[in-house]
Every structure is written in C-alpha cells, then in structure tokens.
Write a protein that holds these residues in place. Sequence first.
Motif, PDB file in Angstrom:
ATOM      1  N   GLY A 149      38.958  38.420  41.351  1.00  0.00           N
ATOM      2  CA  GLY A 149      39.565  39.178  42.449  1.00  0.00           C
ATOM      3  C   GLY A 149      41.012  39.522  42.121  1.00  0.00           C
ATOM      4  O   GLY A 149      41.484  39.235  41.024  1.00  0.00           O
ATOM      5  N   GLY A 150      41.699  40.132  43.083  1.00  0.00           N
ATOM      6  CA  GLY A 150      43.116  40.436  42.874  1.00  0.00           C
ATOM      7  C   GLY A 150      43.361  41.919  42.684  1.00  0.00           C
ATOM      8  O   GLY A 150      42.432  42.707  42.527  1.00  0.00           O
ATOM      9  N   SER A 151      44.649  42.280  42.717  1.00  0.00           N
ATOM     10  CA  SER A 151      45.000  43.703  42.668  1.00  0.00           C
ATOM     11  C   SER A 151      44.920  44.269  41.253  1.00  0.00           C
ATOM     12  O   SER A 151      44.627  45.450  41.072  1.00  0.00           O
ATOM     13  CB  SER A 151      46.413  43.899  43.221  1.00  0.00           C
ATOM     14  OG  SER A 151      47.297  43.060  42.522  1.00  0.00           O
ATOM     15  N   PRO A 198      42.674  43.415  38.732  1.00  0.00           N
ATOM     16  CA  PRO A 198      41.295  43.818  38.459  1.00  0.00           C
ATOM     17  C   PRO A 198      40.859  45.032  39.271  1.00  0.00           C
ATOM     18  O   PRO A 198      40.072  45.842  38.795  1.00  0.00           O
ATOM     19  CB  PRO A 198      40.466  42.591  38.873  1.00  0.00           C
ATOM     20  CG  PRO A 198      41.406  41.473  38.911  1.00  0.00           C
ATOM     21  CD  PRO A 198      42.775  42.017  39.147  1.00  0.00           C
ATOM     22  N   GLY A 218      42.514  36.552  36.649  1.00  0.00           N
ATOM     23  CA  GLY A 218      43.865  36.859  37.074  1.00  0.00           C
ATOM     24  C   GLY A 218      44.629  35.551  37.128  1.00  0.00           C
ATOM     25  O   GLY A 218      44.058  34.476  36.920  1.00  0.00           O
ATOM     26  N   MET A 219      45.906  35.630  37.385  1.00  0.00           N
ATOM     27  CA  MET A 219      46.679  34.405  37.604  1.00  0.00           C
ATOM     28  C   MET A 219      47.513  34.609  38.860  1.00  0.00           C
ATOM     29  O   MET A 219      48.201  35.633  38.998  1.00  0.00           O
ATOM     30  CB  MET A 219      47.590  34.112  36.411  1.00  0.00           C
ATOM     31  CG  MET A 219      48.366  32.806  36.604  1.00  0.00           C
ATOM     32  SD  MET A 219      49.495  32.458  35.258  1.00  0.00           S
ATOM     33  CE  MET A 219      50.769  33.666  35.551  1.00  0.00           C
ATOM     34  N   GLY A 220      47.452  33.658  39.777  1.00  0.00           N
ATOM     35  CA  GLY A 220      48.245  33.755  41.003  1.00  0.00           C
ATOM     36  C   GLY A 220      49.724  33.468  40.723  1.00  0.00           C
ATOM     37  O   GLY A 220      50.074  32.920  39.682  1.00  0.00           O
ATOM     38  N   HIS A 257      47.703  29.515  39.575  1.00  0.00           N
ATOM     39  CA  HIS A 257      46.257  29.227  39.671  1.00  0.00           C
ATOM     40  C   HIS A 257      45.466  30.314  38.954  1.00  0.00           C
ATOM     41  O   HIS A 257      45.937  31.439  38.768  1.00  0.00           O
ATOM     42  CB  HIS A 257      45.812  29.084  41.128  1.00  0.00           C
ATOM     43  CG  HIS A 257      45.428  30.363  41.818  1.00  0.00           C
ATOM     44  ND1 HIS A 257      46.289  31.058  42.640  1.00  0.00           N
ATOM     45  CD2 HIS A 257      44.274  31.081  41.816  1.00  0.00           C
ATOM     46  CE1 HIS A 257      45.676  32.126  43.115  1.00  0.00           C
ATOM     47  NE2 HIS A 257      44.444  32.179  42.622  1.00  0.00           N
ATOM     48  N   LEU A 284      40.923  31.388  38.584  1.00  0.00           N
ATOM     49  CA  LEU A 284      39.669  31.088  39.272  1.00  0.00           C
ATOM     50  C   LEU A 284      40.059  30.555  40.662  1.00  0.00           C
ATOM     51  O   LEU A 284      41.048  31.013  41.227  1.00  0.00           O
ATOM     52  CB  LEU A 284      38.857  30.060  38.465  1.00  0.00           C
ATOM     53  CG  LEU A 284      38.420  30.532  37.056  1.00  0.00           C
ATOM     54  CD1 LEU A 284      37.995  29.350  36.183  1.00  0.00           C
ATOM     55  CD2 LEU A 284      37.295  31.549  37.142  1.00  0.00           C
ATOM     56  N   ARG A 332      36.375  27.438  48.975  1.00  0.00           N
ATOM     57  CA  ARG A 332      36.397  28.222  47.742  1.00  0.00           C
ATOM     58  C   ARG A 332      35.203  27.848  46.884  1.00  0.00           C
ATOM     59  O   ARG A 332      34.798  26.676  46.844  1.00  0.00           O
ATOM     60  CB  ARG A 332      37.669  27.898  46.947  1.00  0.00           C
ATOM     61  CG  ARG A 332      38.933  28.457  47.570  1.00  0.00           C
ATOM     62  CD  ARG A 332      38.992  29.905  47.239  1.00  0.00           C
ATOM     63  NE  ARG A 332      40.225  30.526  47.658  1.00  0.00           N
ATOM     64  CZ  ARG A 332      40.756  31.576  47.018  1.00  0.00           C
ATOM     65  NH1 ARG A 332      40.201  32.056  45.930  1.00  0.00           N
ATOM     66  NH2 ARG A 332      41.845  32.138  47.467  1.00  0.00           N
ATOM     67  N   LYS A 365      54.990  37.054  38.464  1.00  0.00           N
ATOM     68  CA  LYS A 365      54.224  36.279  37.478  1.00  0.00           C
ATOM     69  C   LYS A 365      55.094  35.807  36.321  1.00  0.00           C
ATOM     70  O   LYS A 365      54.629  35.048  35.467  1.00  0.00           O
ATOM     71  CB  LYS A 365      53.059  37.121  36.922  1.00  0.00           C
ATOM     72  CG  LYS A 365      52.156  37.725  37.973  1.00  0.00           C
ATOM     73  CD  LYS A 365      51.368  36.646  38.708  1.00  0.00           C
ATOM     74  CE  LYS A 365      50.743  37.137  39.994  1.00  0.00           C
ATOM     75  NZ  LYS A 365      49.622  38.001  39.852  1.00  0.00           N
TER      76      LYS A 365
HETATM   77  O1  LIG Z   1      41.290  34.438  45.097  1.00  0.00           O
HETATM   78  C1  LIG Z   1      42.482  34.550  44.881  1.00  0.00           C
HETATM   79  O2  LIG Z   1      43.347  33.741  45.254  1.00  0.00           O
HETATM   80  C2  LIG Z   1      42.953  35.727  44.080  1.00  0.00           C
HETATM   81  O3  LIG Z   1      41.911  36.658  43.898  1.00  0.00           O
HETATM   82  C3  LIG Z   1      43.504  35.284  42.791  1.00  0.00           C
HETATM   83  O4  LIG Z   1      42.707  34.399  42.131  1.00  0.00           O
HETATM   84  C4  LIG Z   1      43.977  36.442  41.950  1.00  0.00           C
HETATM   85  O5  LIG Z   1      43.206  36.610  40.797  1.00  0.00           O
HETATM   86  C5  LIG Z   1      45.370  36.171  41.544  1.00  0.00           C
HETATM   87  O6  LIG Z   1      46.112  35.849  42.690  1.00  0.00           O
HETATM   88  C6  LIG Z   1      45.986  37.358  40.856  1.00  0.00           C
HETATM   89  O7  LIG Z   1      46.001  38.429  41.712  1.00  0.00           O
HETATM   90  P1  LIG Z   1      46.749  39.775  41.376  1.00  0.00           P
HETATM   91  O8  LIG Z   1      45.947  40.491  40.327  1.00  0.00           O
HETATM   92  O9  LIG Z   1      46.732  40.532  42.686  1.00  0.00           O
HETATM   93  O10 LIG Z   1      48.100  39.435  40.915  1.00  0.00           O
END
Ligand SMILES: O=C(O)[C@H](O)[C@@H](O)[C@H](O)[C@H](O)COP(=O)(O)O
Length: 241
Positions: free
Chosen positions: A40-42, A44, A139-141, A145, A147, A175, A198
């Motif tokens: 997920g995330g912006s 992707p 992605g990386m939060g 984080h 996954l 989750r 990031k």
């Molecule tokens: O489930 C979630 O918490 C998000 O989908 C998360 O895992 C996402 O991959 C990252 O937060 C990066 O998000 P961005 O691509 O928007 O920076």
Amino acid sequence: MQLIIKKNPADLAKAAADFIVKRIKDTLKKQDRFTIALSGGSTPKALHELLAKSPYVDQIPWLQLHVFWGDERYVPIDDEQSNAGMAYDTLLGHVYTPEEQIHVWRTDLEPDAAAADYDRILHEYFGESGPSFDLVLLGMGDDGHTLSLFPGTEVVHEKTAWTKAYFLTQQNMFRLTLTAPITNRASCVAFLVAGPKKAEPLKEVLEGAYNPDKYPSQVIKPVDGELVWLVDEKAAALLQN
Ligand SMILES: O=C(O)[C@H](O)[C@@H](O)[C@H](O)[C@H](O)COP(=O)(O)O
C-alpha cells in the motif's frame, strides 16, 4: 544491495515500472508464471497508475501474473484504507489478470483465520521449502516500518510463521502481514521510498546500527535474492554513500 536514486517521485515511479517490466520479462523466459506481492501507500499508487497505461500496460503479460499483497489493513476491500482496494482501483481493475490468480487477504474472516487462510494459499503456491515470490514490492513508513512490521511489535522478530494477524494498538486496528522469513525467500525485494519524511529513517535503516525494534525495515534481507532500494533525492538526502 542495490541503491537507485531518482530525482523526484515521478522519475522514481518510472524507474520502478521499467524495473518491474524487465524483471517480469526476464523471469518469464525461465518459467511460466510470475508471482508478485504488492503493497500500500502513495508511492506504489503512482507506480500502479503508470503500469495501467501505455507504454507499460502492453509490455506486461498480465495473464501470467499471480498477485499477492505483503500486508493488509483489516478493513473491507471497499474501505479507502484497503491496500487491495487501492490496487484494484489503480491497476488490477484495468488489466487482464484472471481473478483466481489475485489473492486478497480475507477480511471477512476473523483476523487469525484470515492469516491462516493466506498461509494455506502461500503453501499451495510455494510448497514447504520451495522457491518464493519473484518480486515483493515494499514501501517504508516514516517510522521505518515495512509490511505491517511496526516498531516495537513482536511480529518483527517472527522466525517461522509466514503470515500473522495482530492488533496494532497505535492504529487501533488489526493488521494482516507477511513476515520476514517468507519475504526474505523472495528472488527480489524492491523498496520504493520517496519524500523528505523518509530521509531520517532511510539513513538509519541503511547506514545506522542494527535496531529492528526501532527500524523494522532492517529485517528485510533476502537470503538468496536481490534487495533493491529505489528512492528519490529527498529521501536519500541524509545518506552518506
Ligand atoms: O499500511 C500502511 O501503513 C502503509 O501502506 C505503509 O505500509 C506504506 O507502505 C508506507 O507508509 C509507505 O507509504 P508511502 O508510499 O505513502 O510513503
């Protein structure tokens, strides 16, 4: 580990799309299916939108794709927080991958049953000790984080289970997630990371001391596969190398 730095998020999405197309084509010369795990995330989301249109859409043999998700929020698929919902809206609803080759996490089951169901599907695909995903996109939060492996959670240290469900107190929701052991069996794991928020976690994950309780992305290290970090200049701003 390969680090690819691109000027901005748009260039990053293009580089990721080129990378994926090449990976799919090269892999399908040796086998007849390609297994990919989405996230997920912006970042992707921008990638999906690109893959769904010309020239990329015509370069991917969608019928040979088998689609999974690295993690999911325990919400219905039509909820705006659903990773699968986002992928359907931006990509899967526009291409020809057969529905039976698309594996969403079941959020109509109890969380533990949903994790067990996904585990069963993965074992059917990959066997007990066979190969694993051809590509995992992550992605990386801002908190480091990846996954649904969040800082300070036990699941970060999971050594055997391939899937887990747990209640994430800081977000007040369940989750569903793949764990490090199955992710690290992939032929390739590619992180897509963009934006100034990031920069600090990326520096810590790549160049800091090993501290996965604080920066869970550090547990992602494919055993035999490739690890690729595709990042933009803002995310890479604090890296030394
Ligand atoms: O489930 C979630 O918490 C998000 O989908 C998360 O895992 C996402 O991959 C990252 O937060 C990066 O998000 P961005 O691509 O928007 O920076």
